[in-house]
Design a protein around this motif. Structure first.
Motif, mmCIF file in Angstrom:
data_model
loop_
_atom_site.group_PDB
_atom_site.id
_atom_site.type_symbol
_atom_site.label_atom_id
_atom_site.label_comp_id
_atom_site.label_asym_id
_atom_site.label_seq_id
_atom_site.Cartn_x
_atom_site.Cartn_y
_atom_site.Cartn_z
ATOM 1 N N GLY A 287 -11.488 73.656 56.328
ATOM 2 C CA GLY A 287 -12.791 72.983 56.312
ATOM 3 C C GLY A 287 -13.582 73.316 55.058
ATOM 4 N N ILE A 288 -13.554 74.600 54.658
ATOM 5 C CA ILE A 288 -14.303 75.019 53.464
ATOM 6 C C ILE A 288 -13.727 74.330 52.228
ATOM 7 C CG2 ILE A 288 -14.804 77.004 51.965
ATOM 8 C CD1 ILE A 288 -14.920 78.719 54.531
ATOM 9 N N LEU A 289 -12.390 74.348 52.133
ATOM 10 C CA LEU A 289 -11.792 73.733 50.935
ATOM 11 C C LEU A 289 -11.942 72.218 50.933
ATOM 12 C CD1 LEU A 289 -8.665 75.849 50.068
ATOM 13 C CD2 LEU A 289 -10.698 75.481 48.684
ATOM 14 N N LEU A 290 -11.936 71.618 52.111
ATOM 15 C CA LEU A 290 -12.128 70.163 52.173
ATOM 16 C C LEU A 290 -13.469 69.793 51.547
ATOM 17 C CD1 LEU A 290 -11.217 67.372 53.130
ATOM 18 C CD2 LEU A 290 -12.207 67.890 55.365
ATOM 19 N N SER A 291 -14.527 70.527 51.915
ATOM 20 C CA SER A 291 -15.834 70.149 51.347
ATOM 21 C C SER A 291 -15.930 70.497 49.860
ATOM 22 C CB SER A 291 -17.003 70.748 52.125
ATOM 23 O OG SER A 291 -16.655 71.933 52.728
ATOM 24 N N LEU A 292 -15.167 71.503 49.399
ATOM 25 C CA LEU A 292 -15.200 71.807 47.962
ATOM 26 C C LEU A 292 -14.338 70.830 47.162
ATOM 27 C CD1 LEU A 292 -14.871 75.706 47.911
ATOM 28 C CD2 LEU A 292 -16.875 74.367 47.282
ATOM 29 N N LEU A 293 -13.184 70.471 47.712
ATOM 30 C CA LEU A 293 -12.216 69.678 46.930
ATOM 31 C C LEU A 293 -12.618 68.209 46.765
ATOM 32 C CD1 LEU A 293 -8.828 70.959 48.426
ATOM 33 C CD2 LEU A 293 -9.536 71.199 46.046
ATOM 34 N N HIS A 294 -13.097 67.603 47.834
ATOM 35 C CA HIS A 294 -13.338 66.156 47.790
ATOM 36 C C HIS A 294 -14.649 65.793 47.108
ATOM 37 C CE1 HIS A 294 -13.317 61.975 48.859
ATOM 38 N NE2 HIS A 294 -14.514 62.101 49.392
ATOM 39 N N PRO A 295 -14.676 64.831 46.181
ATOM 40 C CA PRO A 295 -13.542 64.124 45.603
ATOM 41 C C PRO A 295 -12.945 64.918 44.440
ATOM 42 C CG PRO A 295 -15.597 63.136 44.846
ATOM 43 C CD PRO A 295 -15.981 64.298 45.719
ATOM 44 N N THR A 296 -11.628 65.019 44.392
ATOM 45 C CA THR A 296 -10.990 65.818 43.333
ATOM 46 C C THR A 296 -10.993 65.035 42.017
ATOM 47 O OG1 THR A 296 -8.749 64.966 43.499
ATOM 48 C CG2 THR A 296 -9.362 66.713 45.069
ATOM 49 N N SER A 297 -10.542 65.718 41.003
ATOM 50 C CA SER A 297 -10.449 65.104 39.678
ATOM 51 C C SER A 297 -9.367 64.012 39.647
ATOM 52 C CB SER A 297 -10.149 66.200 38.664
ATOM 53 O OG SER A 297 -10.009 65.665 37.403
ATOM 54 N N ALA A 298 -8.522 63.913 40.685
ATOM 55 C CA ALA A 298 -7.491 62.865 40.730
ATOM 56 C C ALA A 298 -8.105 61.492 41.010
ATOM 57 C CB ALA A 298 -6.453 63.186 41.806
ATOM 58 N N LYS A 304 -17.307 66.945 37.831
ATOM 59 C CA LYS A 304 -17.446 66.019 38.960
ATOM 60 C C LYS A 304 -18.749 65.200 38.935
ATOM 61 C CE LYS A 304 -17.323 67.645 43.410
ATOM 62 N NZ LYS A 304 -16.473 68.088 44.543
ATOM 63 N N GLU A 305 -19.899 65.874 38.771
ATOM 64 C CA GLU A 305 -21.184 65.155 38.881
ATOM 65 C C GLU A 305 -21.328 64.091 37.798
ATOM 66 O OE1 GLU A 305 -22.728 65.305 41.574
ATOM 67 O OE2 GLU A 305 -21.570 67.036 42.256
ATOM 68 N N GLU A 306 -20.928 64.442 36.578
ATOM 69 C CA GLU A 306 -21.010 63.477 35.466
ATOM 70 C C GLU A 306 -20.091 62.289 35.741
ATOM 71 O OE1 GLU A 306 -21.068 66.691 35.253
ATOM 72 O OE2 GLU A 306 -22.536 67.263 33.742
ATOM 73 N N ALA A 307 -18.912 62.591 36.280
ATOM 74 C CA ALA A 307 -17.951 61.518 36.560
ATOM 75 C C ALA A 307 -18.492 60.595 37.662
ATOM 76 C CB ALA A 307 -16.602 62.110 36.967
ATOM 77 N N ILE A 308 -19.105 61.158 38.701
ATOM 78 C CA ILE A 308 -19.659 60.330 39.796
ATOM 79 C C ILE A 308 -20.731 59.383 39.235
ATOM 80 C CG2 ILE A 308 -21.107 60.406 41.895
ATOM 81 C CD1 ILE A 308 -19.527 62.914 42.746
ATOM 82 N N ALA A 309 -21.592 59.922 38.380
ATOM 83 C CA ALA A 309 -22.674 59.099 37.811
ATOM 84 C C ALA A 309 -22.089 57.979 36.940
ATOM 85 C CB ALA A 309 -23.615 59.987 36.996
ATOM 86 N N TRP A 310 -21.047 58.297 36.187
ATOM 87 C CA TRP A 310 -20.439 57.290 35.308
ATOM 88 C C TRP A 310 -19.744 56.198 36.131
ATOM 89 C CZ3 TRP A 310 -21.187 55.768 30.573
ATOM 90 C CH2 TRP A 310 -20.243 54.958 29.945
ATOM 91 N N ILE A 311 -19.061 56.599 37.209
ATOM 92 C CA ILE A 311 -18.378 55.630 38.078
ATOM 93 C C ILE A 311 -19.410 54.653 38.656
ATOM 94 C CG2 ILE A 311 -17.189 55.428 40.335
ATOM 95 C CD1 ILE A 311 -15.693 58.069 39.548
ATOM 96 N N ALA A 312 -20.567 55.189 39.087
ATOM 97 C CA ALA A 312 -21.613 54.331 39.679
ATOM 98 C C ALA A 312 -22.088 53.297 38.660
ATOM 99 C CB ALA A 312 -22.771 55.194 40.159
ATOM 100 N N LYS A 313 -22.071 53.681 37.373
ATOM 101 C CA LYS A 313 -22.532 52.767 36.335
ATOM 102 C C LYS A 313 -21.442 51.746 35.959
ATOM 103 C CE LYS A 313 -24.399 53.212 31.710
ATOM 104 N NZ LYS A 313 -24.762 54.126 30.641
ATOM 105 N N ALA A 314 -20.195 52.203 35.917
ATOM 106 C CA ALA A 314 -19.124 51.366 35.361
ATOM 107 C C ALA A 314 -18.456 50.441 36.375
ATOM 108 C CB ALA A 314 -18.060 52.264 34.732
#
Ligand SMILES: C=C(O[C@@H]1C=C(C(=O)O)C=C[C@H]1O)C(=O)O
Length: 389
Positions: A287-298, A304-314
């Motif tokens: 459970g602990i690793l699930l909340s840390l891992l998702h969403p992975t770099s795959a 992670k945070e920068e990538a999430i923001a970029w995905i929302a834009k692109a």
């Protein structure tokens, strides 16, 4: 045939309990606005049908070890749903061998949408610029492919065909009334797994090439050649997983790989990480690793945070359940959660059926926009080859 019934909801008519026809059970549950999942684990000859007549509930926390037996489904971003195993059927399936040539059937009905192509390659180029400017190192961009068919669509028939075509994948069909659509997937990517002996497992999966050479022959994993771009792209996922381990001071893990694996019509690079949670006396680890891992770099990127923001834009579309995770939890003391990839959302109304396929790919500094587009075409074909033939 083995059938296991945990607890039939009393709303189910008697005829169904005696017939146990999965197609009828699917339609009946959908009409009654129940939630359900049908799945087959990788390399398994058993399929399961789980029904939650309440439609499932949205969860606030991920204390996996306290959950009853059920099925967990999470979107890319947002809270997961839980379907409890109110009814659970288990059945043995006969796995016919699928020869490589059956993956090579020509496709019909796949239009290359030029506007989508332009949009996608434009944002891949923009992503490369951002990476070169140092804003992030890797981002996973995705797109959709929509196809309409006349007539009805049988989810269970499609599920059966995917099981036959992809014996190594986690194959699943899912319906949650609150979401309204049916989802099907044949994914190669484990997110969090734990067996009855307490062995935890996750994988770093990235880097993609066709498993079929220009002459139409299957490329065996041992003969695959990888470029620096793919090796680096997969290494980001490994580093991300190890960073998650470090956050909880987990040092006692085994790492194997990277190795090439065959996933349907594609080859990927995979590194496997395992942890003996019983030896560490660490039952909350999944459970602990699930909340840390998702969403992975795959499926997201680094950081992670920068990538999430970029995905929302692109990205033009909402990812919904694509690149989220799903799978059975606490059935027989096991957890099997997979990343929802090679996935399609199916909506049916007025005799028409609309399929929305989702596919993405990891962009790094060395990406070529046209090759990344082709990669998404191949990833959409994993399901299209089976469902549209
Ligand atoms: C994002 C997807 O796949 C992921 C991305 C990969 C890549 O970038 O090479 C490979 C496997 C998956 O981890 C997808 O199938 O949509």
């Amino acid at each position: 045939m083995v059938i296991l019934i945990l607890n039939m909801p009393n709303t189910l008519p008697q005829t169904l309990t005696s017939l146990l026809d999965w197609e009828q059970l699917w339609q009946h549950t959908q009409q009654k606005r129940g939630g359900m999942a049908v799945w087959r684990l990788p390399k398994s000859d058993k399929r399961y049908f789980l029904v939650d007549s309440t439609g499932g509930e949205k969860l606030g926390s991920l204390d996996l070890e306290t959950f009853p037996a059920g099925f967990l489904v999470a979107p890319f971003i947002g809270l997961p749903y839980f379907l409890k195993a109110e009814t659970l059927l288990e059945e043995s399936i006969v796995q016919e061998e699928v020869v490589g040539s059956s993956l090579l059937k020509p496709l019909h009905n796949v239009e290359e949408n030029e506007e989508k192509h332009q949009h996608f390659t434009h944002w891949v180029s923009e992503s490369i610029n951002e990476i070169q400017s140092g804003h992030f190192q890797k981002v996973v961009l995705s797109r959709t492919d929509e196809v309409e068919f006349p007539g009805d669509f049988s989810t269970l028939k499609a599920f059966g065909q995917l099981c036959q075509a992809y014996p190594n994948a986690f194959v699943c069909a899912l319906y949650i009334p609150e979401l309204g659509s049916t989802w099907l997937c044949a994914t190669p990517e484990t997110l969090v797994e734990q067996n009855a002996q307490g062995i935890f497992r996750t994988i770093a999966l990235a880097g993609t090439q066709s498993a079929i050479d220009p002459l139409g022959e299957i490329i065996l994993p041992q003969n695959a050649r990888w470029s620096q771009k793919e090796i680096e792209e997969q290494a980001y996922v490994c580093r991300y997983i190890i960073e998650c381990f470090k956050k909880i001071r987990l040092r006692e893990y085994q790492e194997i790989g990277p190795k090439t694996i065959l996933a349907g019509n594609l080859l990927h690079l995979k590194t496997e990480f395992t942890v003996d949670t019983q030896a560490l006396n660490f039952s909350q680890l999944p459970g602990i690793l699930l909340s840390l891992l998702h969403p992975t770099s795959a499926v997201c990127g680094t950081p992670k945070e920068e990538a999430i923001a970029w995905i929302a834009k692109a990205e033009k579309h909402a990812r919904e359940l694509y690149s989220g995770y799903l799978g059975p939890v606490n059935l027989g003391d096991e957890i099997h959660l997979f990343v929802n990839l090679r996935t399609v959302k199916v909506d049916q109304s007025e005799g028409k059926c609309r399929a929305t396929y989702f596919a993405g790919c990891g962009i790094t500094e060395d990406s070529d926009p046209e090759k990344e587009w082709q990669e998404t075409v191949m990833k959409c074909q994993t399901l299209q080859r089976v469902l549209e033939n």
